[in-house]
Design an enzyme around this catalytic site. Structure first.
Site, PDB file in Angstrom:
ATOM      1  N   ARG A   1      15.403  -3.853   4.305  1.00  0.00           N
ATOM      2  CA  ARG A   1      14.660  -2.583   4.345  1.00  0.00           C
ATOM      3  C   ARG A   1      14.038  -2.358   5.718  1.00  0.00           C
ATOM      4  O   ARG A   1      13.512  -3.278   6.334  1.00  0.00           O
ATOM      5  CB  ARG A   1      13.547  -2.595   3.290  1.00  0.00           C
ATOM      6  CG  ARG A   1      12.597  -1.410   3.447  1.00  0.00           C
ATOM      7  CD  ARG A   1      11.710  -1.193   2.272  1.00  0.00           C
ATOM      8  NE  ARG A   1      10.923  -2.367   1.926  1.00  0.00           N
ATOM      9  CZ  ARG A   1      10.220  -2.476   0.795  1.00  0.00           C
ATOM     10  NH1 ARG A   1      10.240  -1.488  -0.077  1.00  0.00           N
ATOM     11  NH2 ARG A   1       9.523  -3.555   0.554  1.00  0.00           N
TER      12      ARG A   1
ATOM     13  N   LYS B   1      11.738   1.830  -6.501  1.00  0.00           N
ATOM     14  CA  LYS B   1      10.734   2.768  -7.036  1.00  0.00           C
ATOM     15  C   LYS B   1      10.343   3.824  -5.999  1.00  0.00           C
ATOM     16  O   LYS B   1      10.323   5.013  -6.282  1.00  0.00           O
ATOM     17  CB  LYS B   1       9.460   2.020  -7.483  1.00  0.00           C
ATOM     18  CG  LYS B   1       9.708   0.904  -8.476  1.00  0.00           C
ATOM     19  CD  LYS B   1       8.422   0.193  -8.854  1.00  0.00           C
ATOM     20  CE  LYS B   1       7.687  -0.485  -7.719  1.00  0.00           C
ATOM     21  NZ  LYS B   1       8.365  -1.637  -7.104  1.00  0.00           N
TER      22      LYS B   1
ATOM     23  N   ARG C   1      -0.499  -2.243 -12.108  1.00  0.00           N
ATOM     24  CA  ARG C   1       0.212  -3.495 -11.852  1.00  0.00           C
ATOM     25  C   ARG C   1      -0.390  -4.667 -12.610  1.00  0.00           C
ATOM     26  O   ARG C   1       0.088  -5.794 -12.468  1.00  0.00           O
ATOM     27  CB  ARG C   1       0.111  -3.806 -10.363  1.00  0.00           C
ATOM     28  CG  ARG C   1       1.391  -3.632  -9.603  1.00  0.00           C
ATOM     29  CD  ARG C   1       0.995  -3.821  -8.175  1.00  0.00           C
ATOM     30  NE  ARG C   1       2.026  -4.280  -7.335  1.00  0.00           N
ATOM     31  CZ  ARG C   1       2.722  -3.479  -6.515  1.00  0.00           C
ATOM     32  NH1 ARG C   1       2.543  -2.196  -6.534  1.00  0.00           N
ATOM     33  NH2 ARG C   1       3.604  -3.994  -5.704  1.00  0.00           N
TER      34      ARG C   1
HETATM   35  P1  AP5 Z   1       4.188  -1.751  -2.731  1.00  0.00           P
HETATM   36  O1  AP5 Z   1       4.414  -1.017  -1.492  1.00  0.00           O
HETATM   37  O2  AP5 Z   1       3.943  -1.009  -3.994  1.00  0.00           O
HETATM   38  O3  AP5 Z   1       5.363  -2.787  -2.877  1.00  0.00           O
HETATM   39  P2  AP5 Z   1       6.293  -3.176  -4.126  1.00  0.00           P
HETATM   40  O4  AP5 Z   1       5.915  -2.773  -5.490  1.00  0.00           O
HETATM   41  O5  AP5 Z   1       6.426  -4.615  -3.904  1.00  0.00           O
HETATM   42  O6  AP5 Z   1       7.499  -2.300  -3.936  1.00  0.00           O
HETATM   43  P3  AP5 Z   1       8.318  -2.093  -2.681  1.00  0.00           P
HETATM   44  O7  AP5 Z   1       7.713  -1.020  -1.841  1.00  0.00           O
HETATM   45  O8  AP5 Z   1       8.558  -3.426  -2.008  1.00  0.00           O
HETATM   46  O9  AP5 Z   1       9.728  -1.692  -3.287  1.00  0.00           O
HETATM   47  P4  AP5 Z   1      10.284  -0.396  -4.016  1.00  0.00           P
HETATM   48  O10 AP5 Z   1      10.527  -0.710  -5.448  1.00  0.00           O
HETATM   49  O11 AP5 Z   1       9.445   0.809  -3.705  1.00  0.00           O
HETATM   50  O12 AP5 Z   1      11.704  -0.309  -3.312  1.00  0.00           O
HETATM   51  P5  AP5 Z   1      12.243   0.679  -2.172  1.00  0.00           P
HETATM   52  O13 AP5 Z   1      12.479   2.027  -2.760  1.00  0.00           O
HETATM   53  O14 AP5 Z   1      11.442   0.599  -0.933  1.00  0.00           O
HETATM   54  O15 AP5 Z   1       2.946  -2.762  -2.571  1.00  0.00           O
HETATM   55  C1  AP5 Z   1       2.773  -3.562  -1.412  1.00  0.00           C
HETATM   56  C2  AP5 Z   1       1.539  -4.443  -1.601  1.00  0.00           C
HETATM   57  O16 AP5 Z   1       0.367  -3.624  -1.783  1.00  0.00           O
HETATM   58  C3  AP5 Z   1       1.560  -5.353  -2.844  1.00  0.00           C
HETATM   59  O17 AP5 Z   1       2.253  -6.561  -2.611  1.00  0.00           O
HETATM   60  C4  AP5 Z   1       0.055  -5.553  -3.101  1.00  0.00           C
HETATM   61  O18 AP5 Z   1      -0.482  -6.482  -2.190  1.00  0.00           O
HETATM   62  C5  AP5 Z   1      -0.526  -4.182  -2.768  1.00  0.00           C
HETATM   63  N1  AP5 Z   1      -0.584  -3.277  -3.931  1.00  0.00           N
HETATM   64  C6  AP5 Z   1       0.073  -2.084  -4.092  1.00  0.00           C
HETATM   65  N2  AP5 Z   1      -0.234  -1.516  -5.271  1.00  0.00           N
HETATM   66  C7  AP5 Z   1      -1.110  -2.360  -5.886  1.00  0.00           C
HETATM   67  C8  AP5 Z   1      -1.765  -2.338  -7.135  1.00  0.00           C
HETATM   68  N3  AP5 Z   1      -1.592  -1.319  -8.015  1.00  0.00           N
HETATM   69  N4  AP5 Z   1      -2.593  -3.369  -7.449  1.00  0.00           N
HETATM   70  C9  AP5 Z   1      -2.813  -4.392  -6.583  1.00  0.00           C
HETATM   71  N5  AP5 Z   1      -2.189  -4.474  -5.374  1.00  0.00           N
HETATM   72  C10 AP5 Z   1      -1.347  -3.473  -5.024  1.00  0.00           C
HETATM   73  O19 AP5 Z   1      13.694   0.019  -1.913  1.00  0.00           O
HETATM   74  C11 AP5 Z   1      13.820  -1.239  -1.277  1.00  0.00           C
HETATM   75  C12 AP5 Z   1      15.012  -1.221  -0.306  1.00  0.00           C
HETATM   76  O20 AP5 Z   1      16.227  -1.053  -1.036  1.00  0.00           O
HETATM   77  C13 AP5 Z   1      14.986  -0.062   0.707  1.00  0.00           C
HETATM   78  O21 AP5 Z   1      15.517  -0.524   1.905  1.00  0.00           O
HETATM   79  C14 AP5 Z   1      15.905   1.008   0.093  1.00  0.00           C
HETATM   80  O22 AP5 Z   1      16.514   1.809   1.087  1.00  0.00           O
HETATM   81  C15 AP5 Z   1      16.919   0.163  -0.664  1.00  0.00           C
HETATM   82  N6  AP5 Z   1      17.352   0.776  -1.908  1.00  0.00           N
HETATM   83  C16 AP5 Z   1      16.591   1.493  -2.799  1.00  0.00           C
HETATM   84  N7  AP5 Z   1      17.326   1.852  -3.872  1.00  0.00           N
HETATM   85  C17 AP5 Z   1      18.578   1.317  -3.666  1.00  0.00           C
HETATM   86  C18 AP5 Z   1      19.791   1.337  -4.430  1.00  0.00           C
HETATM   87  N8  AP5 Z   1      19.861   1.953  -5.616  1.00  0.00           N
HETATM   88  N9  AP5 Z   1      20.862   0.691  -3.923  1.00  0.00           N
HETATM   89  C19 AP5 Z   1      20.809   0.061  -2.719  1.00  0.00           C
HETATM   90  N10 AP5 Z   1      19.679   0.010  -1.951  1.00  0.00           N
HETATM   91  C20 AP5 Z   1      18.587   0.626  -2.421  1.00  0.00           C
END
Ligand code: AP5
Length: 209
Positions: free
Chosen positions: A123, A10, A84
């Site tokens: 990551r 995302k 969420r």
């Molecule tokens: P948040 O930062 O929002 O974490 P998340 O939703 O768990 O999402 P991520 O950031 O882990 O993943 P992403 O989907 O963005 O993937 P990314 O692009 O980085 O939230 C963190 C914490 O904050 C939560 O646990 C909670 O505690 C709190 N929080 C936040 N919002 C909240 C809310 N609304 N309510 C309550 N609490 C909240 O990609 C991941 C990896 O994969 C990267 O290394 C990337 O380079 C790689 N990658 C990406 N796309 C691809 C692809 N197509 N192929 C191969 N690799 C890829």
């Protein structure tokens, strides 16, 4: 709005797409990490929940989002990681009604759990600008250094495997009910989040156009 499990891509896509289409990118995760880094009141309250992979309480998130939306009154925007919970989604509807900008599309990033674990454990994140890289799939030009800021990349505190498993459980229990909620509203579109970064960006841009 970008909806999907942790690590589904995302944030990566929101950064690319928002700059391509001139939309404001709101990531509650990035905002919370900034608050923790700056040791603000919000950061102090959120830190413990985040490090365990639990959701930060709705009341804190909703006052944060209300504050930034009423301040920015954005015309085009991408929501990344918010809402969420069903309660957050209902409150978002009220807020968007107030500013007269309805949610037009929810992109659901569909991906298997094991791929999530592979992505998150590999990551590496920039502590300055929040850019994400991957040690295998999305390498920085210089190993371990951010392409934009030239500072060291780190493994996020909540990116260790045990915490990831809990984040996946929390996603299933609290966030996945939003899939049906937005399906029923007729604005959900599923994308195959296992495809390559470029392919996903292309299909999102095509769809938006
Ligand atoms: P948040 O930062 O929002 O974490 P998340 O939703 O768990 O999402 P991520 O950031 O882990 O993943 P992403 O989907 O963005 O993937 P990314 O692009 O980085 O939230 C963190 C914490 O904050 C939560 O646990 C909670 O505690 C709190 N929080 C936040 N919002 C909240 C809310 N609304 N309510 C309550 N609490 C909240 O990609 C991941 C990896 O994969 C990267 O290394 C990337 O380079 C790689 N990658 C990406 N796309 C691809 C692809 N197509 N192929 C191969 N690799 C890829």
């Amino acid at each position: 709005m970008f909806l999907g499990p942790p690590g589904s891509g995302k944030g990566t896509q929101a950064k690319v797409i928002s700059s391509k289409i001139g939309a404001k990118h709101y990531s509650t995760g990035d905002m919370l990490r900034d608050a923790v880094k700056n040791n603000t009141d919000l950061g102090k309250k959120a830190k413990e929940f985040m490090s365990k992979g639990e959701l930060v309480p709705d009341s804190l998130i909703l006052s944060l989002i209300n504050e930034v939306f009423l301040r920015d009154n954005p015309n085009r925007f991408i929501l990344d990681g918010f809402p969420r919970t069903v309660n957050q989604a209902l409150e978002l509807d009220k807020l968007l009604q107030k500013i007269g900008r309805p949610l037009t599309t929810v992109l659901y990033f569909d991906i298997p759990d094991e791929e999530v674990v592979r992505r998150i454990t590999g990551r590496r994140t920039c502590t300055k600008c929040g850019s994400n890289f991957h040690i295998e799939f999305n390498k920085s030009k210089n190993d371990g250094i951010c392409d934009k800021c030239n500072v060291k990349l780190i493994l996020r505190d909540d990116d260790k495997e045990a915490t990831i498993r809990n984040r996946l459980k929390v996603y299933k229990d609290s966030t996945s009910p939003l899939i049906n909620l937005y399906k029923e509203k007729g604005i959900l579109r599923k994308i195959d989040a296992s495809a390559s970064i470029d392919l996903i960006s292309e299909s999102i841009i095509k769809f938006i156009s």
